[in-house]
Scaffold this motif. Sequence first.
Motif, short mmCIF file in Angstrom:
data_model
loop_
_atom_site.label_atom_id
_atom_site.label_comp_id
_atom_site.label_asym_id
_atom_site.label_seq_id
_atom_site.Cartn_x
_atom_site.Cartn_y
_atom_site.Cartn_z
N UNK A 62 0.84 -1.21 0.00
CA UNK A 62 0.00 0.00 0.00
C UNK A 62 0.86 1.25 0.00
N UNK A 63 1.97 1.21 0.76
CA UNK A 63 2.89 2.36 0.78
C UNK A 63 3.53 2.55 -0.59
N UNK A 64 3.83 1.44 -1.26
CA UNK A 64 4.42 1.51 -2.61
C UNK A 64 3.42 2.12 -3.60
N UNK A 65 2.16 1.71 -3.50
CA UNK A 65 1.12 2.29 -4.35
C UNK A 65 0.97 3.79 -4.09
N UNK A 66 1.02 4.16 -2.82
CA UNK A 66 0.90 5.58 -2.46
C UNK A 66 2.06 6.38 -3.03
N UNK A 128 -5.57 1.88 -8.88
CA UNK A 128 -6.58 0.83 -8.99
C UNK A 128 -6.19 -0.20 -10.05
N UNK A 129 -5.63 0.26 -11.16
CA UNK A 129 -5.18 -0.66 -12.21
C UNK A 129 -4.04 -1.54 -11.72
N UNK A 130 -3.10 -0.96 -10.98
CA UNK A 130 -1.95 -1.71 -10.50
C UNK A 130 -2.34 -2.65 -9.36
N UNK A 131 -3.24 -2.21 -8.49
CA UNK A 131 -3.61 -3.01 -7.32
C UNK A 131 -4.30 -4.31 -7.70
N UNK A 132 -5.05 -4.32 -8.80
CA UNK A 132 -5.78 -5.52 -9.18
C UNK A 132 -4.93 -6.54 -9.92
N UNK A 133 -3.68 -6.19 -10.23
CA UNK A 133 -2.80 -7.12 -10.93
C UNK A 133 -2.28 -8.18 -9.95
N UNK A 134 -2.20 -9.45 -10.41
CA UNK A 134 -1.61 -10.50 -9.57
C UNK A 134 -0.08 -10.49 -9.68
N UNK A 151 6.42 -1.49 -11.44
CA UNK A 151 5.43 -2.33 -10.76
C UNK A 151 4.62 -3.14 -11.76
N UNK A 152 4.28 -2.54 -12.88
CA UNK A 152 3.51 -3.26 -13.91
C UNK A 152 4.33 -4.42 -14.45
N UNK A 153 5.63 -4.23 -14.64
CA UNK A 153 6.48 -5.29 -15.17
C UNK A 153 6.63 -6.47 -14.22
N UNK A 154 6.30 -6.30 -12.93
CA UNK A 154 6.37 -7.40 -11.97
C UNK A 154 5.15 -8.32 -12.05
N UNK A 155 4.07 -7.86 -12.66
CA UNK A 155 2.82 -8.63 -12.69
C UNK A 155 2.98 -9.87 -13.58
N UNK A 156 2.21 -10.91 -13.22
CA UNK A 156 2.29 -12.16 -13.98
C UNK A 156 0.99 -12.39 -14.76
N UNK A 161 -3.80 -2.99 -20.40
CA UNK A 161 -4.66 -1.86 -20.03
C UNK A 161 -3.86 -0.83 -19.24
N UNK A 162 -3.13 -1.28 -18.21
CA UNK A 162 -2.33 -0.37 -17.40
C UNK A 162 -1.21 0.26 -18.21
N UNK A 163 -0.59 -0.55 -19.06
CA UNK A 163 0.52 -0.05 -19.87
C UNK A 163 0.05 0.98 -20.89
N UNK A 164 -1.09 0.70 -21.55
CA UNK A 164 -1.60 1.63 -22.55
C UNK A 164 -2.08 2.93 -21.91
#
Length: 253
Positions: A62-66, A128-134, A151-156, A161-164
């Motif tokens: 959460x701190x990272x998202x903030x 919100x887009x980043x938080x919902x990524x697994x 952070x987006x590049x860490x998602x699997x 959508x987030x990238x665009x």
Amino acid sequence: MYVIAILGNFSILFTVKIESSLHEPMYYFLCMLAVNDLVVYTSTLPKMLAVFWFNSREIDFSACLTQMYFILIFSVMESGILVAMALDRYVAICHPLRHSTILTNPLVVKIGLAVVLRGGIIILPFPFLVKQLPYCRTNVIPQPLCAHIVMVNLACTDTHVSSYYGLFVQYCVMGLDGIFIGVSYTQILRAIFILPTKDARLKTLGTCSSHLFLISAFYIPSIFISLMYRFAQNMPLHFHVLIANVYFLMAPC
């Protein structure tokens, strides 16, 4: 750099406050920029220093998202402030006799509010887009701060959508800001080159030099970062880190 940025930006705010001759749009925009840079530094530098000094290498999700949200919103706001400063320079050089009647204090306040609201609305979807990524590969961020693209590049999973949306903000929002600044300075240069003497041209151009340097320090690394993470992923990691640090740390300093 942290000490220089804190002392320098607070000095700007203090000087403009106590010096009545500086109560003009140019210096109001400079104060907005100083506050913006202080918030960006405060949201990133303490954690970076904790990593280097105390080996505190963990951060709550959460701190990272903030932190990511603060980085993004104040980057967009800084771009808007640079546009406002370009508008001020354009009016001051191309329409000097009408400067005080065009850029009135109420208009400066409206511009400031528009910059803040634009940044808040445009950046709101990012967390919100980043938080919902697994995240199932790794939780190691190869950067000293929580940048969006990292952070987006860490998602699997699929992150299109987030990238665009990141590309939309980068090129449509900040790109339009860059175009507006370019048009303003085209008109400014035209006005400068018709001045009668070389000294007058140099003096007038000198009032824009710090603004032009800041524009370069802000936009060029930003474009580099966006392009590197999307099209040059084989580039050495230390080069990614260097460019990111230049982008986030150099302009406020």
